[in-house]
Every structure is written in structure tokens, then in C-alpha cells.
Design a protein around this motif. Structure first.
Motif, PDB file in Angstrom:
ATOM      1  N   GLU A  93       0.804  -1.224   0.000  1.00 18.16           N
ATOM      2  CA  GLU A  93       0.000   0.000   0.000  1.00 18.16           C
ATOM      3  C   GLU A  93       0.837   1.274   0.000  1.00 18.16           C
ATOM      4  OE1 GLU A  93      -2.622  -0.130   3.315  1.00 18.16           O
ATOM      5  OE2 GLU A  93      -4.050  -1.443   2.306  1.00 18.16           O
ATOM      6  N   ILE A  94       2.140   1.123  -0.025  1.00 18.66           N
ATOM      7  CA  ILE A  94       3.007   2.304   0.071  1.00 18.66           C
ATOM      8  C   ILE A  94       2.903   3.165  -1.187  1.00 18.66           C
ATOM      9  CG2 ILE A  94       5.421   3.040   0.108  1.00 18.66           C
ATOM     10  CD1 ILE A  94       5.995   0.786   2.012  1.00 18.66           C
ATOM     11  N   LYS A  95       2.838   4.458  -0.975  1.00 12.70           N
ATOM     12  CA  LYS A  95       2.818   5.411  -2.080  1.00 12.70           C
ATOM     13  C   LYS A  95       4.180   6.093  -2.157  1.00 12.70           C
ATOM     14  CE  LYS A  95      -0.974   7.756  -2.773  1.00 12.70           C
ATOM     15  NZ  LYS A  95      -1.561   6.973  -3.901  1.00 12.70           N
ATOM     16  N   VAL A  96       4.827   5.995  -3.316  1.00  8.07           N
ATOM     17  CA  VAL A  96       6.128   6.627  -3.538  1.00  8.07           C
ATOM     18  C   VAL A  96       6.084   7.413  -4.835  1.00  8.07           C
ATOM     19  CG1 VAL A  96       7.386   4.811  -2.307  1.00  8.07           C
ATOM     20  CG2 VAL A  96       7.064   4.625  -4.775  1.00  8.07           C
ATOM     21  N   LEU A  97       7.077   8.282  -5.032  1.00  6.75           N
ATOM     22  CA  LEU A  97       7.187   9.010  -6.294  1.00  6.75           C
ATOM     23  C   LEU A  97       7.462   8.030  -7.424  1.00  6.75           C
ATOM     24  CD1 LEU A  97       9.356  12.046  -5.150  1.00  6.75           C
ATOM     25  CD2 LEU A  97       6.945  12.105  -5.800  1.00  6.75           C
ATOM     26  N   GLU A  98       6.693   8.126  -8.496  1.00  7.88           N
ATOM     27  CA  GLU A  98       6.832   7.204  -9.619  1.00  7.88           C
ATOM     28  C   GLU A  98       6.916   7.982 -10.922  1.00  7.88           C
ATOM     29  OE1 GLU A  98       3.387   4.733  -9.299  1.00  7.88           O
ATOM     30  OE2 GLU A  98       4.253   3.441  -7.756  1.00  7.88           O
ATOM     31  N   ASN A  99       7.383   7.299 -11.960  1.00  8.63           N
ATOM     32  CA  ASN A  99       7.416   7.869 -13.297  1.00  8.63           C
ATOM     33  C   ASN A  99       6.062   7.595 -13.950  1.00  8.63           C
ATOM     34  OD1 ASN A  99       7.844   8.425 -16.062  1.00  8.63           O
ATOM     35  ND2 ASN A  99      10.033   8.024 -15.846  1.00  8.63           N
ATOM     36  N   SER A 100       5.321   8.652 -14.253  1.00 11.35           N
ATOM     37  CA  SER A 100       3.955   8.493 -14.773  1.00 11.35           C
ATOM     38  C   SER A 100       3.917   7.830 -16.145  1.00 11.35           C
ATOM     39  CB  SER A 100       3.262   9.861 -14.844  1.00 11.35           C
ATOM     40  OG  SER A 100       3.975  10.747 -15.691  1.00 11.35           O
ATOM     41  N   THR A 101       5.052   7.828 -16.860  1.00 10.62           N
ATOM     42  CA  THR A 101       5.073   7.218 -18.189  1.00 10.62           C
ATOM     43  C   THR A 101       5.457   5.738 -18.152  1.00 10.62           C
ATOM     44  OG1 THR A 101       7.388   7.851 -18.543  1.00 10.62           O
ATOM     45  CG2 THR A 101       5.704   9.438 -19.195  1.00 10.62           C
ATOM     46  N   SER A 102       5.835   5.237 -16.976  1.00  9.35           N
ATOM     47  CA  SER A 102       6.237   3.836 -16.859  1.00  9.35           C
ATOM     48  C   SER A 102       5.013   2.929 -16.682  1.00  9.35           C
ATOM     49  CB  SER A 102       7.192   3.638 -15.680  1.00  9.35           C
ATOM     50  OG  SER A 102       8.379   4.364 -15.875  1.00  9.35           O
TER      51      SER A 102
ATOM     52  N   LYS B 170       2.719  -0.197 -15.032  1.00 12.57           N
ATOM     53  CA  LYS B 170       2.413  -0.573 -13.655  1.00 12.57           C
ATOM     54  C   LYS B 170       3.430  -1.581 -13.138  1.00 12.57           C
ATOM     55  CE  LYS B 170      -2.595   0.232 -13.745  1.00 12.57           C
ATOM     56  NZ  LYS B 170      -3.932  -0.387 -13.568  1.00 12.57           N
ATOM     57  N   GLU B 171       3.892  -2.473 -14.009  1.00 11.16           N
ATOM     58  CA  GLU B 171       4.867  -3.490 -13.604  1.00 11.16           C
ATOM     59  C   GLU B 171       6.187  -2.857 -13.204  1.00 11.16           C
ATOM     60  OE1 GLU B 171       7.040  -7.516 -15.385  1.00 11.16           O
ATOM     61  OE2 GLU B 171       5.802  -6.258 -16.669  1.00 11.16           O
ATOM     62  N   ILE B 172       6.656  -1.902 -14.007  1.00 15.57           N
ATOM     63  CA  ILE B 172       7.923  -1.237 -13.699  1.00 15.57           C
ATOM     64  C   ILE B 172       7.801  -0.427 -12.414  1.00 15.57           C
ATOM     65  CG2 ILE B 172       9.465   0.620 -14.439  1.00 15.57           C
ATOM     66  CD1 ILE B 172       9.221  -0.425 -17.268  1.00 15.57           C
ATOM     67  N   ASN B 173       6.705   0.309 -12.266  1.00 14.69           N
ATOM     68  CA  ASN B 173       6.525   1.108 -11.051  1.00 14.69           C
ATOM     69  C   ASN B 173       6.409   0.230  -9.813  1.00 14.69           C
ATOM     70  OD1 ASN B 173       6.691   3.796 -11.916  1.00 14.69           O
ATOM     71  ND2 ASN B 173       4.589   3.788 -12.658  1.00 14.69           N
ATOM     72  N   ALA B 174       5.844  -0.973  -9.960  1.00 14.43           N
ATOM     73  CA  ALA B 174       5.760  -1.895  -8.827  1.00 14.43           C
ATOM     74  C   ALA B 174       7.153  -2.347  -8.396  1.00 14.43           C
ATOM     75  CB  ALA B 174       4.902  -3.102  -9.196  1.00 14.43           C
ATOM     76  N   LYS B 175       8.041  -2.563  -9.367  1.00 14.73           N
ATOM     77  CA  LYS B 175       9.414  -2.960  -9.050  1.00 14.73           C
ATOM     78  C   LYS B 175      10.163  -1.821  -8.357  1.00 14.73           C
ATOM     79  CE  LYS B 175       9.844  -6.458 -12.662  1.00 14.73           C
ATOM     80  NZ  LYS B 175      10.522  -6.873 -13.903  1.00 14.73           N
TER      81      LYS B 175
ATOM     82  N   SER C 164      14.394   7.377 -16.219  1.00 16.28           N
ATOM     83  CA  SER C 164      14.298   7.081 -17.648  1.00 16.28           C
ATOM     84  C   SER C 164      13.105   6.198 -17.985  1.00 16.28           C
ATOM     85  CB  SER C 164      15.590   6.400 -18.124  1.00 16.28           C
ATOM     86  OG  SER C 164      15.778   5.175 -17.446  1.00 16.28           O
ATOM     87  N   GLY C 165      12.466   5.646 -16.951  1.00 15.87           N
ATOM     88  CA  GLY C 165      11.266   4.856 -17.177  1.00 15.87           C
ATOM     89  C   GLY C 165      11.516   3.462 -17.707  1.00 15.87           C
ATOM     90  N   ILE C 166      12.683   2.880 -17.407  1.00 16.73           N
ATOM     91  CA  ILE C 166      12.969   1.507 -17.828  1.00 16.73           C
ATOM     92  C   ILE C 166      13.380   0.697 -16.608  1.00 16.73           C
ATOM     93  CG2 ILE C 166      13.725   2.242 -20.116  1.00 16.73           C
ATOM     94  CD1 ILE C 166      16.596   1.712 -19.216  1.00 16.73           C
ATOM     95  N   TRP C 167      13.365  -0.604 -16.767  1.00 18.19           N
ATOM     96  CA  TRP C 167      13.814  -1.477 -15.677  1.00 18.19           C
ATOM     97  C   TRP C 167      14.619  -2.624 -16.270  1.00 18.19           C
ATOM     98  CZ3 TRP C 167      13.947  -1.321 -10.485  1.00 18.19           C
ATOM     99  CH2 TRP C 167      14.344  -2.489  -9.831  1.00 18.19           C
ATOM    100  N   LEU C 168      15.839  -2.776 -15.797  1.00 16.47           N
ATOM    101  CA  LEU C 168      16.704  -3.879 -16.196  1.00 16.47           C
ATOM    102  C   LEU C 168      17.108  -4.616 -14.929  1.00 16.47           C
ATOM    103  CD1 LEU C 168      18.922  -1.945 -18.764  1.00 16.47           C
ATOM    104  CD2 LEU C 168      17.163  -3.629 -19.306  1.00 16.47           C
ATOM    105  N   GLY C 169      16.774  -5.907 -14.876  1.00 17.94           N
ATOM    106  CA  GLY C 169      17.027  -6.698 -13.678  1.00 17.94           C
ATOM    107  C   GLY C 169      18.474  -7.131 -13.543  1.00 17.94           C
ATOM    108  N   GLN C 170      18.797  -7.679 -12.366  1.00 18.87           N
ATOM    109  CA  GLN C 170      20.155  -8.126 -12.085  1.00 18.87           C
ATOM    110  C   GLN C 170      20.610  -9.217 -13.048  1.00 18.87           C
ATOM    111  OE1 GLN C 170      22.513  -7.176  -9.596  1.00 18.87           O
ATOM    112  NE2 GLN C 170      21.201  -5.366  -9.548  1.00 18.87           N
TER     113      GLN C 170
END
Length: 346
Positions: A189-198, A200-205, A270-276
Motif C-alpha cells: 500500500e506504500i505510495k512513492v514518487l513514480e514515473n507516470s510514463t512507466s 504498472k509493472e515497472i513502477n511496482a518494481k 528514464s522509465g525503464i527497468w533492467l534486472g540483475q
């Protein structure tokens, strides 16, 4: 090490000091401005306020109904978390003040006699939380972000600046502000600053990443690094490069795709997500204009085969690599710096 002390400078005797934020990811700067008051902000907290007939507007100073909410979920005390900066250099501003260049930013819980010191909810209700959160004049002497500050003391910066302090710039920690961390909350339920163009999956990460970074309660008094150098030898090399007017990016992630992203804060921007699993390595320092990666290998018996594979992968991306041992840096820093300068000029 004694031969390299010319790369150190004592803390200057001036009063006004400000932080140079230019080398810090912009999204992290935004996070700092949201790290105040009682955190984290959750949907349940907002819903409780609304259901109680109040508008869902939060200020740094919690309202009476917010304290009712925390008591209703069993919160009795909060951890007070300081945001602490360390500087590898301090420059003079034209107007006469000082400007600190960060090599480290840590979160540090308030302590008492070597143990975490919490704030009772009844005490916090009587305090001006906004004033506490914005208090940025506290100085920790002998602050070691790679371990812990064990011999240092906290004092107001105005008092500190008038002392006959002869220690070095990088050994002082400056408190930028603080927030109060609840021990009970639902991570989902935590609300944090997010990139509005990303997506939902990326913002969840990102939410998961930031939750573990900013809102995980402390179990010990060790600082939690959120940005900066990983070891003293990196700091030492950074100071040497600074005096040679070499300004690399600290801690850069290099991926198999060829993407070079300084850190996860820059990823969010930058609105991207690259995993380990897609990561080749993290360079200790990186010069993007020259595609030059620098590694400080602290152990004499490093994994040479692994390093060789990383070098080959980076070379395929046209990234040049320089590696230096801790012994190189501490005993032959001038030679190390000359090698970096020669490679940079190519």
C-alpha cells in the motif's frame, strides 16, 4: 598511505555550507524532499483520514487523526532516521560560502549508548515534526559510512564550524534532514514518487526497491548507504581524480544490452527497468564520454577468471577497462592517476 596525504584536505574554517546536488540523480533529489514527517504514506492511512470525515491532505506535521490511526494499528513508537552526507571535497563558492561534493549518502537511525533510540508516539505528538524533519544543521564527527560512527559526536554545525577541528573533510557526516519511520505498514500500500510514463509493472518494481531502501526498519545501528562509493579505496581514488580534474560517475551499472545506467534512481527517471540477471557488472567509476570503466579491486586474490570474462563482455560493447588493486591505490596513487589520465586522453 602517508605519501598520499597530499590528496586529503582538512576541513576549512568557514561557517556556511551547502550541498552540490549536481552529481546526484534528479529522482533521488525528489525523494529527499519527500523524506520527512512520518513515513511511509500508505493507502490505509489516507483511507482512515477520509473515513473519519477529514480531507486526505497530508502535511509534514501529522494531524491528530493520523496519530489516532497509528494507535489503532498498534504503533507505539517510531525510528528517527537521519539523512547523512559525506563529502570527498569542499569547494569555495564565489559568494564566500562552502559547497560540499558528496561521495556518500547514508540513512542513520538515532541511537543512544550504541542502541537504536526510538521516539514514543506520545512524545512525537507534542513535538513540531516539521521543524525536526527539516533540521539540517547537525554534524557527526568521525563518521565512517563504510562501517559506523563509533567515536564521533553530534553537534550543531555553527558550533562545529567555530571549533579548532583539524580532521579531514571526508570524515565528517552532515545531517541533511530526518524522518520518522513507522514499524507497522503494508508494503503493498506504500505510495512513492513514480514515473507516470512507466508501466504498472515497472513502477511496482521501483516501489519494492525504494521500500527496502527507505522504509525497512533498522535492526542495528550501521548506516544504510543509498548512494555513493562502496569502499575507502574508491573514495581515495575519487579524491585523487578530483585533483586531476577528472570527474567520473560513481557506481555505474553496465548491462548486456549495452545500456549504461548509473543506478536504479536513474532507471526510474528514464522509465525503464533492467534486472540483475541482465547486468554484466557495476563499475566503480565510469567516464561516459570516453566509455572508460574503472574498477578498484580491494582484495589481492581477486577472481581473475571472472574479471577476464567481465572485461571481454565490456570490450565487446567498446568499453575500455582499467583495474587497480587496493595496494596500487594506497601505495602508488600517482602512477594510478597517470594511467587513468593517459587512457582518458586517447
Amino acid at each position: 598511505m602517508e605519501d598520499n596525504l597530499k590528496y586529503y584536505k582538512n576541513f576549512p574554517k568557514q561557517k556556511d555550507l551547502e550541498i552540490d546536488f549536481r552529481n546526484i540523480p534528479p529522482i533521488l533529489n525528489l525523494d529527499f524532499n519527500a523524506l520527512n514527517g512520518i513515513l511511509p504514506i500508505t493507502n490505509s492511512r489516507l483511507k482512515f483520514i477520509t473515513d473519519s470525515g477529514h480531507p486526505p491532505i497530508l502535511t509534514v506535521n501529522p494531524s491528530e487523526i493520523e496519530y489516532v490511526y497509528y494507535k489503532s494499528i498498534g504503533v507505539n513508537e517510531f525510528q528517527a532516521i537521519s539523512i547523512v552526507f559525506n563529502f570527498f571535497a569542499i569547494e569555495d563558492n564565489p559568494e564566500g560560502s562552502l559547497k560540499g561534493l558528496p561521495y556518500n549518502i547514508s540513512l542513520l537511525p538515532m541511537t543512544n549508548k550504541g542502541k537504536i533510540d526510538t521516539w514514543r508516539i506520545e512524545l512525537l505528538e507534542q513535538m513540531d515534526v516539521e521543524q525536526l524533519s527539516q533540521e539540517g544543521n547537525l554534524v557527526f564527527t568521525e563518521f565512517n559510512p563504510f562501517q559506523s560512527w563509533k567515536q564521533g559526536m553530534g553537534m550543531d554545525y555553527q558550533i562545529f564550524s567555530n571549533l579548532d577541528y583539524n580532521d579531514y573533510i571526508d570524515t565528517v557526516g552532515f545531517n541533511w534532514g530526518m524522518y520518522f519511520l513507522s514499524p507497522i505498514f503494508d508494503k503493498r500500500e506504500i505510495k512513492v514518487l513514480e514515473n507516470s510514463t512507466s508501466s504498472k509493472e515497472i513502477n511496482a518494481k521501483y516501489r519494492k526497491y525504494k521500500t527496502n531502501l527507505f522504509f525497512k526498519n533498522f535492526s542495528n545501528t550501521e548506516p544504510r548507504r543509498i548512494f555513493g562509493c562502496d569502499s575507502p579505496i574508491e573514495l581515495f581514488l575519487l579524491q585523487g581524480m578530483y585533483l586531476k580534474k577528472l570527474t567520473p560517475i560513481i557506481q555505474t551499472n553496465i548491462f548486456k544490452s549495452g545500456d549504461v545506467i548509473a543506478n536504479y534512481f536513474e532507471m526510474q527517471d528514464s522509465g525503464i527497468w533492467l534486472g540483475q540477471e541482465q547486468l554484466i557488472t557495476q563499475a566503480d567509476f565510469y567516464f561516459p564520454d570516453k566509455k572508460l570503466a574503472i574498477f578498484c579491486d580491494g582484495k589481492e586474490f581477486h577472481d581473475l577468471n571472472k574479471d577476464k570474462k567481465i572485461n571481454e563482455a565490456l570490450n565487446k560493447l567498446d568499453i575500455n577497462v582499467l583495474r587497480f588493486t587496493g595496494k596500487d591505490i594506497t601505495e602508488n596513487l600517482e602512477n594510478v592517476l597517470e594511467t587513468i589520465q593517459n587512457e582518458y586522453k586517447k
